[in-house]
Design a protein around this motif. Sequence first.
Motif, PDB file in Angstrom:
ATOM      1  N   ASN A   1      47.769   7.464  53.627  1.00 18.51           N
ATOM      2  CA  ASN A   1      47.587   7.271  52.302  1.00 18.51           C
ATOM      3  C   ASN A   1      48.787   6.276  51.720  1.00 18.51           C
ATOM      4  O   ASN A   1      48.431   5.386  51.077  1.00 18.51           O
ATOM      5  N   GLY A   2      49.809   6.308  52.210  1.00 12.08           N
ATOM      6  CA  GLY A   2      50.981   5.445  51.942  1.00 12.08           C
ATOM      7  C   GLY A   2      50.730   3.982  52.388  1.00 12.08           C
ATOM      8  O   GLY A   2      50.683   2.987  51.644  1.00 12.08           O
ATOM      9  N   SER A   3      50.048   3.760  53.703  1.00 14.37           N
ATOM     10  CA  SER A   3      49.817   2.648  54.117  1.00 14.37           C
ATOM     11  C   SER A   3      48.703   1.900  53.357  1.00 14.37           C
ATOM     12  O   SER A   3      48.675   0.813  53.104  1.00 14.37           O
ATOM     13  N   GLU A   4      47.619   2.835  52.921  1.00 14.09           N
ATOM     14  CA  GLU A   4      46.349   2.363  52.345  1.00 14.09           C
ATOM     15  C   GLU A   4      46.917   2.078  50.882  1.00 14.09           C
ATOM     16  O   GLU A   4      46.486   0.908  50.366  1.00 14.09           O
ATOM     17  N   ILE A   5      47.860   2.630  50.252  1.00 12.01           N
ATOM     18  CA  ILE A   5      48.396   2.160  48.929  1.00 12.01           C
ATOM     19  C   ILE A   5      49.295   0.897  49.015  1.00 12.01           C
ATOM     20  O   ILE A   5      49.240   0.163  48.028  1.00 12.01           O
ATOM     21  N   THR A   6      50.047   0.947  49.899  1.00 15.09           N
ATOM     22  CA  THR A   6      50.782  -0.578  50.173  1.00 15.09           C
ATOM     23  C   THR A   6      49.688  -1.493  50.196  1.00 15.09           C
ATOM     24  O   THR A   6      50.218  -2.574  49.640  1.00 15.09           O
ATOM     25  N   THR A   7      48.824  -1.570  51.068  1.00 17.42           N
ATOM     26  CA  THR A   7      47.740  -2.567  51.242  1.00 17.42           C
ATOM     27  C   THR A   7      47.142  -3.022  49.724  1.00 17.42           C
ATOM     28  O   THR A   7      47.099  -3.856  49.607  1.00 17.42           O
ATOM     29  N   LEU A   8      46.866  -1.868  49.200  1.00 15.84           N
ATOM     30  CA  LEU A   8      46.190  -2.244  47.911  1.00 15.84           C
ATOM     31  C   LEU A   8      46.897  -2.715  47.108  1.00 15.84           C
ATOM     32  O   LEU A   8      46.530  -3.520  46.050  1.00 15.84           O
TER      33      LEU A   8
ATOM     34  N   THR B   1      49.557  -4.876  47.517  1.00 18.72           N
ATOM     35  CA  THR B   1      49.935  -6.041  48.072  1.00 18.72           C
ATOM     36  C   THR B   1      48.641  -6.875  47.489  1.00 18.72           C
ATOM     37  O   THR B   1      48.714  -8.077  47.228  1.00 18.72           O
ATOM     38  N   GLN B   2      47.492  -6.481  47.791  1.00 18.84           N
ATOM     39  CA  GLN B   2      46.150  -7.093  47.163  1.00 18.84           C
ATOM     40  C   GLN B   2      46.222  -7.274  45.747  1.00 18.84           C
ATOM     41  O   GLN B   2      45.797  -8.489  45.086  1.00 18.84           O
ATOM     42  N   ILE B   3      46.767  -6.284  45.138  1.00 18.51           N
ATOM     43  CA  ILE B   3      46.713  -6.445  43.539  1.00 18.51           C
ATOM     44  C   ILE B   3      47.763  -7.493  43.203  1.00 18.51           C
ATOM     45  O   ILE B   3      47.728  -8.411  42.109  1.00 18.51           O
ATOM     46  N   LYS B   4      49.006  -7.625  43.806  1.00 16.52           N
ATOM     47  CA  LYS B   4      49.854  -8.428  43.433  1.00 16.52           C
ATOM     48  C   LYS B   4      49.499  -9.794  43.839  1.00 16.52           C
ATOM     49  O   LYS B   4      49.751 -10.875  43.147  1.00 16.52           O
ATOM     50  N   THR B   5      48.543 -10.081  44.956  1.00 13.61           N
ATOM     51  CA  THR B   5      48.013 -11.481  45.356  1.00 13.61           C
ATOM     52  C   THR B   5      47.060 -11.910  44.414  1.00 13.61           C
ATOM     53  O   THR B   5      47.100 -13.114  43.856  1.00 13.61           O
ATOM     54  N   LYS B   6      46.367 -10.786  43.881  1.00  9.98           N
ATOM     55  CA  LYS B   6      44.983 -11.290  42.751  1.00  9.98           C
ATOM     56  C   LYS B   6      45.847 -11.556  41.280  1.00  9.98           C
ATOM     57  O   LYS B   6      45.618 -12.266  40.596  1.00  9.98           O
ATOM     58  N   GLU B   7      47.045 -10.951  41.067  1.00 13.49           N
ATOM     59  CA  GLU B   7      47.624 -11.188  39.937  1.00 13.49           C
ATOM     60  C   GLU B   7      48.404 -12.615  39.854  1.00 13.49           C
ATOM     61  O   GLU B   7      48.384 -13.255  38.818  1.00 13.49           O
ATOM     62  N   VAL B   8      48.778 -13.031  40.995  1.00 15.08           N
ATOM     63  CA  VAL B   8      49.484 -14.428  41.136  1.00 15.08           C
ATOM     64  C   VAL B   8      48.231 -15.355  41.005  1.00 15.08           C
ATOM     65  O   VAL B   8      48.317 -16.318  40.237  1.00 15.08           O
ATOM     66  N   GLU B   9      47.152 -14.966  41.492  1.00 11.22           N
ATOM     67  CA  GLU B   9      45.934 -15.993  41.343  1.00 11.22           C
ATOM     68  C   GLU B   9      45.488 -15.961  40.085  1.00 11.22           C
ATOM     69  O   GLU B   9      45.294 -17.096  39.383  1.00 11.22           O
ATOM     70  N   ILE B  10      45.276 -14.658  39.237  1.00  8.20           N
ATOM     71  CA  ILE B  10      44.965 -14.777  38.265  1.00  8.20           C
ATOM     72  C   ILE B  10      46.029 -15.731  37.046  1.00  8.20           C
ATOM     73  O   ILE B  10      45.535 -16.423  36.288  1.00  8.20           O
ATOM     74  N   GLY B  11      47.234 -15.589  37.380  1.00  8.37           N
ATOM     75  CA  GLY B  11      48.162 -16.408  36.567  1.00  8.37           C
ATOM     76  C   GLY B  11      48.079 -17.901  36.823  1.00  8.37           C
ATOM     77  O   GLY B  11      48.280 -18.739  35.774  1.00  8.37           O
ATOM     78  N   THR B  12      47.804 -18.217  38.004  1.00 14.17           N
ATOM     79  CA  THR B  12      47.510 -19.808  38.420  1.00 14.17           C
ATOM     80  C   THR B  12      46.057 -20.199  37.978  1.00 14.17           C
ATOM     81  O   THR B  12      46.284 -21.162  37.093  1.00 14.17           O
ATOM     82  N   LEU B  13      45.005 -19.292  37.845  1.00 13.86           N
ATOM     83  CA  LEU B  13      43.924 -19.804  36.917  1.00 13.86           C
ATOM     84  C   LEU B  13      44.188 -19.850  35.647  1.00 13.86           C
ATOM     85  O   LEU B  13      43.601 -20.804  34.922  1.00 13.86           O
ATOM     86  N   ARG B  14      44.916 -18.977  34.877  1.00 19.29           N
ATOM     87  CA  ARG B  14      45.117 -19.222  33.420  1.00 19.29           C
ATOM     88  C   ARG B  14      45.883 -20.414  33.282  1.00 19.29           C
ATOM     89  O   ARG B  14      45.551 -21.082  32.101  1.00 19.29           O
TER      90      ARG B  14
END
Length: 189
Positions: A23-30, A32-45
């Motif tokens: 569960n911890g490794s799945e949460i960590t992966t998720l 990381t994906q959320i942080k990557t998407k937040e960076v992409e969203i910031g760049t797109l904005r």
Amino acid sequence: MDRKFLSDLGLEKEAIDKILDQNGSEITTLKTQIKTKEVEIGTLRADLTDANNKVADLSKVDVEDLQTQLANEKAARVKDRQIWNLSSVLTKAGCKDTDYVMYKLGDNVEFDENGAVKDPEALLSSVKEAYASQFEAEQPGGTGSIGNFQRNRSIGKTITKEEFKAMGYLDRAKLQSDDPDTYNELAKE
């Protein structure tokens, strides 16, 4: 998910550890994906803000004014071409003061779509008649009888470099049309 919830379900400690690790490794992966998407969203904005600013700047441009300026420039180029062509026709005909004759003609000269003078022969005959003093007098030709023939006075007469330098534009143009070899020889020195 926490350890107490799993132990209340009756699971052993090893099974609980494996479940929490997975569960911890799945949460960590998720995460990381959320942080990557937040960076992409910031760049797109940021890109969207820049694009909106550029669109706002471009919307301030007066397209009609630019089109008017372009049309005026094209018309001026056509007018310049017409003036040049008319001046060339008059110069070749031996006009002494092309600016004066062109001023007197005003807008009465007809041009084709390329800016060339329509019917230059007719124009020259009417201009020579109206402004005869602005053109060099034509030398009368001989009749062909004995002693009455056209003499070519330029035969045998050589033009020195100093005489060539002292010539005016019309004299040089006449020399170029009458004797191009001599003109080219003197002009290149």
